[in-house]
Design a protein around this motif. Structure first.
Motif, short mmCIF file in Angstrom:
data_model
loop_
_atom_site.label_atom_id
_atom_site.label_comp_id
_atom_site.label_asym_id
_atom_site.label_seq_id
_atom_site.Cartn_x
_atom_site.Cartn_y
_atom_site.Cartn_z
N ARG A 1 -36.30 -9.59 7.15
CA ARG A 1 -36.54 -9.93 5.74
C ARG A 1 -35.53 -9.24 4.82
O ARG A 1 -35.73 -9.15 3.62
N HIS A 2 -34.48 -8.70 5.44
CA HIS A 2 -33.34 -8.14 4.72
C HIS A 2 -33.69 -6.83 4.00
O HIS A 2 -34.85 -6.44 3.95
N GLY A 3 -32.66 -6.19 3.48
CA GLY A 3 -32.91 -4.90 2.85
C GLY A 3 -31.72 -4.40 2.07
O GLY A 3 -30.62 -4.97 2.06
N LEU A 4 -31.95 -3.29 1.39
CA LEU A 4 -30.94 -2.62 0.57
C LEU A 4 -30.99 -1.13 0.88
O LEU A 4 -32.07 -0.52 0.88
N VAL A 5 -29.83 -0.55 1.16
CA VAL A 5 -29.70 0.90 1.26
C VAL A 5 -28.72 1.31 0.17
O VAL A 5 -27.55 0.90 0.21
N ALA A 6 -29.20 2.06 -0.80
CA ALA A 6 -28.37 2.37 -1.97
C ALA A 6 -28.43 3.86 -2.27
O ALA A 6 -29.31 4.58 -1.81
N GLY A 7 -27.48 4.30 -3.07
CA GLY A 7 -27.45 5.70 -3.47
C GLY A 7 -26.04 6.15 -3.79
O GLY A 7 -25.05 5.54 -3.37
N ALA A 8 -25.96 7.25 -4.54
CA ALA A 8 -24.66 7.79 -4.93
C ALA A 8 -23.91 8.31 -3.71
O ALA A 8 -24.50 8.56 -2.65
N THR A 9 -22.62 8.49 -3.85
CA THR A 9 -21.79 9.03 -2.78
C THR A 9 -22.30 10.40 -2.36
O THR A 9 -22.60 11.25 -3.21
N VAL B 1 -36.20 7.13 -1.81
CA VAL B 1 -37.41 6.42 -2.22
C VAL B 1 -37.45 5.12 -1.42
O VAL B 1 -36.48 4.37 -1.39
N VAL B 2 -38.59 4.89 -0.77
CA VAL B 2 -38.70 3.78 0.18
C VAL B 2 -39.83 2.84 -0.24
O VAL B 2 -40.89 3.28 -0.68
N THR B 3 -39.58 1.55 -0.09
CA THR B 3 -40.65 0.56 -0.07
C THR B 3 -40.20 -0.55 0.87
O THR B 3 -39.03 -0.95 0.85
N VAL C 1 -34.33 1.25 0.69
CA VAL C 1 -34.18 2.69 0.89
C VAL C 1 -33.20 3.15 -0.18
O VAL C 1 -31.99 2.92 -0.08
N GLN C 2 -33.73 3.79 -1.23
CA GLN C 2 -32.92 4.18 -2.37
C GLN C 2 -32.71 5.69 -2.37
O GLN C 2 -33.62 6.47 -2.61
N HIS C 3 -31.48 6.10 -2.08
CA HIS C 3 -31.13 7.52 -2.14
C HIS C 3 -30.92 7.93 -3.59
O HIS C 3 -31.03 7.13 -4.52
N ALA C 4 -30.54 9.19 -3.77
CA ALA C 4 -30.43 9.76 -5.12
C ALA C 4 -29.36 9.05 -5.95
O ALA C 4 -28.35 8.57 -5.43
N LEU C 5 -29.61 9.00 -7.25
CA LEU C 5 -28.65 8.52 -8.22
C LEU C 5 -28.31 9.64 -9.18
O LEU C 5 -29.11 10.55 -9.41
N ARG C 6 -27.12 9.58 -9.74
CA ARG C 6 -26.69 10.58 -10.71
C ARG C 6 -26.71 9.96 -12.10
O ARG C 6 -26.55 8.75 -12.26
N ALA C 7 -26.92 10.79 -13.10
CA ALA C 7 -26.98 10.30 -14.49
C ALA C 7 -26.11 11.19 -15.37
O ALA C 7 -26.58 11.80 -16.32
N PHE C 8 -24.81 11.23 -15.04
CA PHE C 8 -23.90 12.09 -15.76
C PHE C 8 -23.31 11.41 -17.00
O PHE C 8 -22.84 12.08 -17.91
#
Length: 543
Positions: free
Chosen positions: A66-74, A404-406, A362-369
């Protein structure tokens, strides 16, 4: 062999037997991940600043198509997440494709090395960590790098994908499609780039200009732009990526003798400076699979899981036709048993129509600089279901290897959002040695099949001077790139009066004019094309 952590399992006992030890909200989240069928273990729940190893976060094996996304900052751990998921899929007998952008995924074939960090992570999440290597095959795009060469014929690649790598606009893309159609109809095989250049050169020559007029909507000026773009593309060293033997994507569906899925690792570190090329080649692999695989419907486990790293490159400067084809491919390939995971920095890198097809996140950390970072963070938060977490705060405070996972439950419904400390991969977290990599490539049963490029007679030979006849050409050695370039740009010479030229044989046939008139309204007679304008393998030369 698969370890007991990744084998099909009964419902996780931790939720029912130790429920009293979990806070109420954490128990509610954990209950959403207590599946009855086979599942991959992702990690343990994070709640109120603590890791709760009795609350295991998992993803059903049957939902990975059902496909997916793995995202997050470097630097947040996306690559290790790919490795963790790929290992468990392989252990379950599911083949995996990984695009190795940084060159550090080759270690999946070697057992990992225990150290304090690995042992600490395993203890945190109650993981019985065992150093394990997994069956792997190494590929390199066009043989640039260390791996079995992956090539595509120009006709198999198709006009839409080629337009993407040539950076053509919409009008030029449509014109290139007409040129492909012309070649298809006339039996002019486009094996490598010099074949396509020869066809365009012919159509813009004095001899071929009349034929150009028969191709509705294609002007001499546009054909000239395409020819210049193609010449510049070749000058950048792109010729080696196109040709024969073309790669059969069925190779990606193999399992090892022990039943584990083969992990196909495509090394892209050597072509990082050509992002449009390698990202489009990844899409070609997926489109080719889509064409060839039969419908399966719902399956107990995927036939293949395909990870598209640096996914944002696919969508940069993409034409409307390209985006529509991606969306359609992702929507339909699920029923053929293939799961696609897009790997990128933020969900906003993926168009909304594609993002809507991705059931696992699966969403890894994001930065807000910066203000732009803050906008990306706000947009990401809005893509998640409602949850008891303050996701804006959580996403900016996750550590490396946390996410963060769903996912989709066995019933196809989204699971509760779960901040998760992910497990440690059991294979080597880094590249294998160069000697071991080269040895693995040389010993592969596929190496002899794909290592040596083949240059057989095709459009280039038919549209250029054959100097002594076809038999003589076949007896000569292959020409070097400089000789081919000189020949392709030279004018077409007339042959002896008693023997018609190759061009005359092509354009002088009895059906030529009627075929040319039909170019603008019909699909090519000899080659059937589908999504992205790629040729179906049934219409291509098999090995």
């Amino acid at each position: 062999m698969p370890d007991r952590e990744t084998m099909p399992s009964a419902p996780a006992p931790e939720v029912s037997e130790r429920a009293a030890a979990l806070p109420q909200e954490a128990l509610k989240i954990a209950s959403g991940y207590a599946f009855s069928g086979p599942a991959l273990q992702l990690g343990a729940l994070l709640w109120d600043g603590r890791c709760l190893p009795d609350a295991q976060i998992r993803v059903p094996l049957a939902m990975l198509n059902r496909h997916g996304l793995v995202a997050g900052a470097t630097g947040t751990g996306k690559t290790k997440t790919l490795q963790l998921i790929a290992e468990q899929l392989s252990a379950q007998g599911v083949p995996v494709f990984l695009a190795d952008i940084k060159g550090d995924l080759s270690g999946i074939a070697a057992p990992g090395r225990p150290d304090a960090r690995v042992e600490g992570r395993a203890g945190d999440v109650h993981q019985r960590w065992t150093a394990t290597g997994f069956p792997a095959e190494y590929y390199a795009l066009g043989g640039v790098g260390h791996g079995i060469p992956v090539r595509a014929t120009v006709t198999g690649f198709g006009p839409v994908l080629l337009s993407k790598v040539l950076r053509l606009n919409r009008t030029q893309e449509q014109s290139l499609a007409l040129i492909f159609h012309y070649a298809d109809s006339k039996g002019l095989e486009l094996i490598d780039l010099k074949d396509l250049r020869a066809v365009v050169t012919f159509l813009t020559s004095d001899e071929g200009r009349q034929e150009l007029k028969t191709i509705g909507g294609l002007s001499a000026a546009t054909a000239g732009v395409i020819l210049r773009s193609l010449t510049a593309f070749e000058a950048q060293g792109a010729s080696g990526f196109f040709g024969e033997p073309d790669f059969d994507t069925a190779e990606l569906l193999r399992t090892g003798e022990d039943g584990r899925g083969v992990v196909s690792v495509l090394e892209l570190s050597a072509v990082q400076d050509r992002p449009h090329l390698f990202s489009t080649f990844l899409m070609w692999l997926l489109a080719d699979l889509f064409h060839d695989l039969p419908e399966l419907g719902d399956v107990d486990k995927p036939r293949l899981v395909f990870f598209l790293d640096e996914a944002h490159l696919l969508f940069d400067d993409a034409s409307e036709a390209f985006l529509e084809s991606i969306t359609q491919t992702v929507r339909l390939i699920r029923s053929k048993g293939v799961g696609v995971f897009f790997v990128t920095q933020t969900p906003k890198d993926v168009p909304a129509d594609v993002l809507a097809q991705l059931g696992n996140r699966v969403q890894h950390a994001l930065r807000a600089f910066t203000p732009d970072d803050q906008k990306a963070l706000n947009a990401t938060v809005k893509t998640f279901p409602k949850s008891p977490y303050d996701l804006e705060e959580v996403l900016t405070n996750l550590g490396t290897g946390e996410a963060v996972v769903t996912v989709l439950s066995e019933k196809g419904a989204p699971t509760p959002v779960a901040a998760t400390r992910l497990r440690a991969p059991e294979s080597l977290m880094g590249p294998v040695g160069q000697e071991a990599l080269d040895r693995a490539v040389a010993e592969s049963p596929l190496y002899e099949r794909y290592a040596r490029a083949v240059d057989r007679e095709s459009a280039y030979e038919r549209l250029t001077d054959d100097r002594g006849g076809r038999g003589d050409r076949r007896g000569r050695g292959a020409k070097g790139p400089d000789e081919m370039r000189d020949d392709a740009t030279a004018p077409v010479e007339e042959r002896a009066e008693e023997r018609p030229s190759a061009v005359e044989q092509v354009v002088g046939s009895g059906v030529f004019k009627s075929l040319a008139r039909s170019v603008g309204t019909q699909i090519g007679r000899e080659i059937t094309r589908s999504l992205f304008g790629t040729a179906r393998r049934s219409g291509r030369r098999r090995r």
